[in-house]
Design a protein around this motif. Structure first.
Motif, PDB file in Angstrom:
ATOM      1  N   THR A  65       0.833  -1.207   0.000  1.00 18.12           N
ATOM      2  CA  THR A  65       0.000   0.000   0.000  1.00 18.12           C
ATOM      3  C   THR A  65       0.865   1.254   0.000  1.00 18.12           C
ATOM      4  OG1 THR A  65      -1.754  -1.152   1.205  1.00 18.12           O
ATOM      5  CG2 THR A  65      -1.812   1.257   1.234  1.00 18.12           C
ATOM      6  N   ASN A  66       1.924   1.236   0.834  1.00 16.91           N
ATOM      7  CA  ASN A  66       2.837   2.372   0.906  1.00 16.91           C
ATOM      8  C   ASN A  66       3.547   2.591  -0.430  1.00 16.91           C
ATOM      9  OD1 ASN A  66       4.311   4.425   2.562  1.00 16.91           O
ATOM     10  ND2 ASN A  66       6.059   3.138   2.022  1.00 16.91           N
ATOM     11  N   THR A  67       3.920   1.521  -1.084  1.00 20.65           N
ATOM     12  CA  THR A  67       4.584   1.628  -2.387  1.00 20.65           C
ATOM     13  C   THR A  67       3.659   2.260  -3.419  1.00 20.65           C
ATOM     14  OG1 THR A  67       5.966  -0.311  -1.916  1.00 20.65           O
ATOM     15  CG2 THR A  67       5.726   0.335  -4.223  1.00 20.65           C
ATOM     16  N   ARG A  68       2.388   1.855  -3.397  1.00 20.98           N
ATOM     17  CA  ARG A  68       1.423   2.427  -4.343  1.00 20.98           C
ATOM     18  C   ARG A  68       1.263   3.927  -4.114  1.00 20.98           C
ATOM     19  NH1 ARG A  68      -1.520  -2.387  -3.319  1.00 20.98           N
ATOM     20  NH2 ARG A  68      -2.881  -1.275  -1.858  1.00 20.98           N
ATOM     21  N   TRP A  69       1.196   4.345  -2.829  1.00 15.81           N
ATOM     22  CA  TRP A  69       1.038   5.770  -2.542  1.00 15.81           C
ATOM     23  C   TRP A  69       2.299   6.555  -2.910  1.00 15.81           C
ATOM     24  CZ3 TRP A  69      -3.170   8.351  -2.126  1.00 15.81           C
ATOM     25  CH2 TRP A  69      -4.335   7.733  -1.653  1.00 15.81           C
ATOM     26  N   ASN A  70       3.469   5.977  -2.663  1.00 14.97           N
ATOM     27  CA  ASN A  70       4.718   6.647  -3.058  1.00 14.97           C
ATOM     28  C   ASN A  70       4.799   6.821  -4.570  1.00 14.97           C
ATOM     29  OD1 ASN A  70       5.789   7.088  -0.520  1.00 14.97           O
ATOM     30  ND2 ASN A  70       6.863   5.124  -0.447  1.00 14.97           N
ATOM     31  N   LEU A  71       4.310   5.810  -5.299  1.00 16.13           N
ATOM     32  CA  LEU A  71       4.297   5.912  -6.751  1.00 16.13           C
ATOM     33  C   LEU A  71       3.378   7.036  -7.201  1.00 16.13           C
ATOM     34  CD1 LEU A  71       5.139   4.827  -9.503  1.00 16.13           C
ATOM     35  CD2 LEU A  71       3.267   3.166  -9.355  1.00 16.13           C
ATOM     36  N   LYS A  72       2.224   7.140  -6.557  1.00 17.05           N
ATOM     37  CA  LYS A  72       1.296   8.216  -6.903  1.00 17.05           C
ATOM     38  C   LYS A  72       1.911   9.577  -6.604  1.00 17.05           C
ATOM     39  CE  LYS A  72      -2.944   5.517  -6.187  1.00 17.05           C
ATOM     40  NZ  LYS A  72      -4.190   5.365  -5.393  1.00 17.05           N
ATOM     41  N   MET A  73       2.631   9.692  -5.455  1.00 19.33           N
ATOM     42  CA  MET A  73       3.254  10.969  -5.118  1.00 19.33           C
ATOM     43  C   MET A  73       4.422  11.279  -6.048  1.00 19.33           C
ATOM     44  SD  MET A  73       3.048  11.387  -0.966  1.00 19.33           S
ATOM     45  CE  MET A  73       3.593   9.731  -0.551  1.00 19.33           C
ATOM     46  N   ASP A  74       5.127  10.249  -6.524  1.00 15.28           N
ATOM     47  CA  ASP A  74       6.182  10.476  -7.514  1.00 15.28           C
ATOM     48  C   ASP A  74       5.597  11.046  -8.802  1.00 15.28           C
ATOM     49  OD1 ASP A  74       8.267   9.683  -5.916  1.00 15.28           O
ATOM     50  OD2 ASP A  74       8.218   7.586  -6.580  1.00 15.28           O
ATOM     51  N   ILE A  75       4.460  10.496  -9.213  1.00 14.28           N
ATOM     52  CA  ILE A  75       3.788  11.015 -10.413  1.00 14.28           C
ATOM     53  C   ILE A  75       3.339  12.454 -10.180  1.00 14.28           C
ATOM     54  CG2 ILE A  75       1.757  10.743 -11.884  1.00 14.28           C
ATOM     55  CD1 ILE A  75       1.952   7.717 -11.397  1.00 14.28           C
ATOM     56  N   MET A  76       2.815  12.723  -8.973  1.00 12.76           N
ATOM     57  CA  MET A  76       2.386  14.081  -8.640  1.00 12.76           C
ATOM     58  C   MET A  76       3.569  15.048  -8.661  1.00 12.76           C
ATOM     59  SD  MET A  76       0.549  15.509  -5.159  1.00 12.76           S
ATOM     60  CE  MET A  76      -0.897  14.466  -5.414  1.00 12.76           C
ATOM     61  N   ASN A  77       4.725  14.611  -8.143  1.00  8.97           N
ATOM     62  CA  ASN A  77       5.897  15.477  -8.143  1.00  8.97           C
ATOM     63  C   ASN A  77       6.399  15.726  -9.556  1.00  8.97           C
ATOM     64  OD1 ASN A  77       7.214  16.358  -5.425  1.00  8.97           O
ATOM     65  ND2 ASN A  77       6.387  14.328  -5.000  1.00  8.97           N
TER      66      ASN A  77
END
Length: 321
Positions: A65-77
């Motif tokens: 779950t944490n990996t999925r959210w980090n991926l989303k935040m990487d895309i956001m950045n």
């Protein structure tokens, strides 16, 4: 105490014999079995996590779950990177083109990059750990929002001035401050570095000197408002400063008489006084300066000394009617 019967086959007598066991013994046996099971479970978990280096199922689920959210935040950045680049391009055009055209000062970096709250504004994200991606993304998003707001207000200011663009032509100091008729003046000192006539040392001359007799009429070179009238024994002597807006100001120094006062609105060609020999002066002349966005610029780039006497006087007569 109640007894529990248990039948055990006796191979010697070839019969089943009853063996009685107390409830206490059975209870302790159950406790021992439970403790042994618990110990085996703990031992299994230790071998699974520490020896084999595997994560527990719940930990693995949380990490996914944490990996999925980090991926989303990487895309956001990555998107924020593009937005920041676009905003920076807009900032450059705003400061170097739009605001420059209308004589507006650049917005200071401390204003564009102003803080967005106190030190505790993001304390609720401290649980994510120091340097967490979530906290840094939130801070960056708020900062871009702040910069966008500042840029929007800047465009509002530019828009107001752009509606007055027609007035800008009259606010640029575009004529000489004295009648350019041949024989009425001479340029005794130009703009730039020179030898100071009083001290004899090298100094930067921030204007142009029109050597002429005392009492020669002096005229405003553009529309504006008189913001300073000084009468001094030293320095500029009797001098006038006019703010023309759009970043332009002009100074008329070493005058004899001054015919305007602070707060007066003047038009291009308006009579404001006469040339003189006041202040730090070695001879009768008018010292004339042009300032753009608080920086001295060469007045020679703004006036046309090839104007005929009749052309200049027709402009002066129209203004002073």
């Amino acid at each position: 105490m109640s007894k529990f019967k248990r039948y055990i086959f006796n191979p010697e007598t070839l019969t089943y014999e009853v063996k009685e066991r107390s409830a206490r013994a059975r209870f302790f046996k159950g406790v021992l079995l439970f403790a042994a099971s618990l110990g085996m479970a703990v031992l299994y978990a230790w071998i699974y996590t520490s020896v084999l280096g595997c994560d527990l199922p719940k930990t693995m689920a949380l990490e996914k779950t944490n990996t999925r959210w980090n991926l989303k935040m990487d895309i956001m950045n990555s998107q924020l990177d593009r937005y920041a680049a676009s905003l920076e391009s807009i900032r450059v055009r705003d400061d170097e083109v739009y605001r420059s055209i209308f004589g507006m000062n650049e917005i200071p970096d401390e204003v564009r990059n102003a803080g967005i709250g106190g030190v505790d504004r993001y304390s609720w994200l401290d649980e994510a750990g120091p340097g967490s991606l979530l906290k840094s993304t939130k801070v960056r998003l708020d900062m871009l929002s702040r910069k966008t707001y500042v840029q929007s207000k800047s465009f509002d200011d530019v828009s107001v001035l752009s509606k007055r663009a027609g007035d800008m032509v009259l606010c640029i100091p575009a004529i000489p401050p004295v009648d350019p008729a041949p024989g009425t003046y001479r340029i005794s000192s130009t703009f730039g570095r020179r030898t100071d006539p009083v001290s004899g040392r090298s100094a930067y001359h921030e204007g142009v000197d029109f050597a002429c007799h005392i009492g020669n009429p002096v005229y405003a070179t553009a529309d504006g408002t008189v913001v300073k009238v000084q009468r001094e024994r030293f320095g500029y002597g009797n001098n006038v400063v006019i703010d023309h807006g759009f970043g332009y100001k002009t100074r008329y120094a070493h005058m004899d008489e001054i015919d305007v006062k602070e707060g007066d609105t003047v038009k291009r060609g308006k009579y404001i006084g006469t040339s003189g020999n006041s202040g730090k002066s070695t001879g009768p002349h008018l010292h004339y300066e042009v300032m753009y966005r608080d920086a001295h610029v060469n007045p020679y780039n703004y006036y046309d000394l090839s104007m005929t006497h009749d052309e200049y006087m027709s402009l002066i007569a129209h203004t002073n009617e």
